[in-house]
Design a protein around this motif. Sequence first.
Motif, mmCIF file in Angstrom:
data_model
loop_
_atom_site.group_PDB
_atom_site.id
_atom_site.type_symbol
_atom_site.label_atom_id
_atom_site.label_comp_id
_atom_site.label_asym_id
_atom_site.label_seq_id
_atom_site.Cartn_x
_atom_site.Cartn_y
_atom_site.Cartn_z
ATOM 1 N N ARG A 1 0.724 -1.351 -0.075
ATOM 2 C CA ARG A 1 -0.182 -0.006 -0.431
ATOM 3 C C ARG A 1 0.860 1.268 -0.058
ATOM 4 N NH1 ARG A 1 -5.267 -1.710 1.194
ATOM 5 N NH2 ARG A 1 -5.192 -3.676 2.560
ATOM 6 N N ARG A 2 2.198 1.023 0.625
ATOM 7 C CA ARG A 2 2.769 2.304 0.661
ATOM 8 C C ARG A 2 3.678 2.675 -0.720
ATOM 9 N NH1 ARG A 2 4.735 0.333 5.859
ATOM 10 N NH2 ARG A 2 6.460 -0.537 4.743
ATOM 11 N N TRP A 3 3.989 1.634 -1.413
ATOM 12 C CA TRP A 3 4.912 2.004 -2.583
ATOM 13 C C TRP A 3 4.082 2.057 -3.810
ATOM 14 C CZ3 TRP A 3 4.723 -2.526 -6.080
ATOM 15 C CH2 TRP A 3 4.812 -3.434 -5.606
ATOM 16 N N LEU A 4 2.812 1.122 -3.833
ATOM 17 C CA LEU A 4 1.951 0.925 -5.284
ATOM 18 C C LEU A 4 1.657 2.474 -5.923
ATOM 19 C CD1 LEU A 4 0.778 -1.411 -6.791
ATOM 20 C CD2 LEU A 4 -1.340 -1.171 -5.414
ATOM 21 N N PRO A 5 0.950 3.297 -5.094
ATOM 22 C CA PRO A 5 0.768 4.706 -5.700
ATOM 23 C C PRO A 5 1.890 5.259 -6.440
ATOM 24 C CG PRO A 5 0.280 4.706 -3.548
ATOM 25 C CD PRO A 5 0.972 3.356 -3.411
#
Length: 389
Positions: A242-246
């Motif tokens: 969730r932290r790196w996906l964007p």
Amino acid sequence: MTAVVVVGAGPVGLSAALALRARGLPVVLLEADPKDRARPGSRALFVHRETLALLDGMQPGLAGEITSYGRTWQTKRTLYRGREVYARTFPAPKGPPPFTSLRQVDTERFLRAACERAGVEFVWEARVTEVRTTARGARLTCADGRKWNCSYAVAADGAHSAVRRALGISMEGERGEGFHVVVDVADTPGAELPPERVFHYEHPGVGGRSVMRVPFTGGFQVDLQCRDGDLQEEFGTEEAVRRWLPAVVGEGHGDRILWVSTYHFLRKVAASFTDPHRRVLLVGEAAHLFPPFGARGMNSGIADAAAAADAVVSGVVEPFADVRRSAALFNSEAAGTALDHLRPRRRTVRLRQRAAAALSPVLPWCGEWLEHAPYGPRHGAPVVAGGKY
Ligand SMILES: Cc1cc2nc3c(=O)[nH]c(=O)nc-3n(C[C@H](O)[C@H](O)[C@H](O)COP(=O)(O)OP(=O)(O)OC[C@H]3O[C@@H](n4cnc5c(N)ncnc54)[C@H](O)[C@@H]3O)c2cc1C
């Protein structure tokens, strides 16, 4: 005595059972899991044209069923540190598509339905623990004591194959450093990402790690190449994703994550694909493990399955074992070449990639090289590599 027992209802065991039924043999399929099991994740997404042709040979119409559900993207793009170095859009295929992309769980759904139509006898909750072979056949014993005598057994019981271990056949090869993270994300209705496969070298949004995005029916898979020394909790948990996906696919996808898994790079091939009496045939991950780039695992496993059915029908197993082992060694080597490119250990590889990226606007073949190299040598499709199969 049963003619043939197949062990394992993964994509390779299901294909083997189907191929045997197509050749008119009665087949019992023993599977350790219960009938209503849930299989995880997208895993092997990519089904090659050659594999589709094999499956259609096992049950006419099956390839059409799979391709009409799967996705065939027409655009491929490659970026290097945020800059596009290759992009190509192919015309829509007139005949059978060159590949189709769907989650492995969906491929298995089609294969299982085809097996049921073809009259494969499934035995669920049948975990094979012992194997004995003689010159006349094989005896398989399950954990609950049930025994199965057969002329031949096809072992498709996966990476931790109990059949292979019972026969004392070792796996030869290596386990690479590090891991990559595989994430399935469901499409957002009305805001689907473009249907294209994108490979991004040294993506600036994830600290220069390489990332691939591949569409499948209903969503897309993201693969992040971690570096040696990266920690699972920093990249490989759902919270970390969730932290790196964007940074990789934009905002708004974090709550549509379907599955997160980490995958280690194993390149291993069984020392033999059969037992000394030539009554057990090893196929799929029971016989070989490759890193996923190049989509060699499931595709070459289905080729093993088709070849095993031919061998059983002819009663001549040795050529199967030799040819499919050669194919696995070829695929292992090819996957190693892809891995050297994806996780460069030598500075010269990184420098070549950087130089190719810089030159790609004036020398298009440099961009093409960057596009193709992550999947290993193109020569010798995974399905046919190593011989006529
Ligand atoms: C986490 C993960 C991620 C992956 N990601 C990718 C990817 O991104 N791309 C890619 O190409 N490939 C990927 N793979 C590999 C791909 O999933 C395999 O190539 C494929 O599943 C191999 O099929 P198989 O039928 O040989 O084995 P499996 O799919 O493992 O099937 C083996 C079957 O045998 C059964 N079984 C096991 N032991 C016994 C026993 N003793 N008795 C009876 N039945 C038994 C199991 O329950 C299972 O149903 C991934 C695999 C994993 C685990």
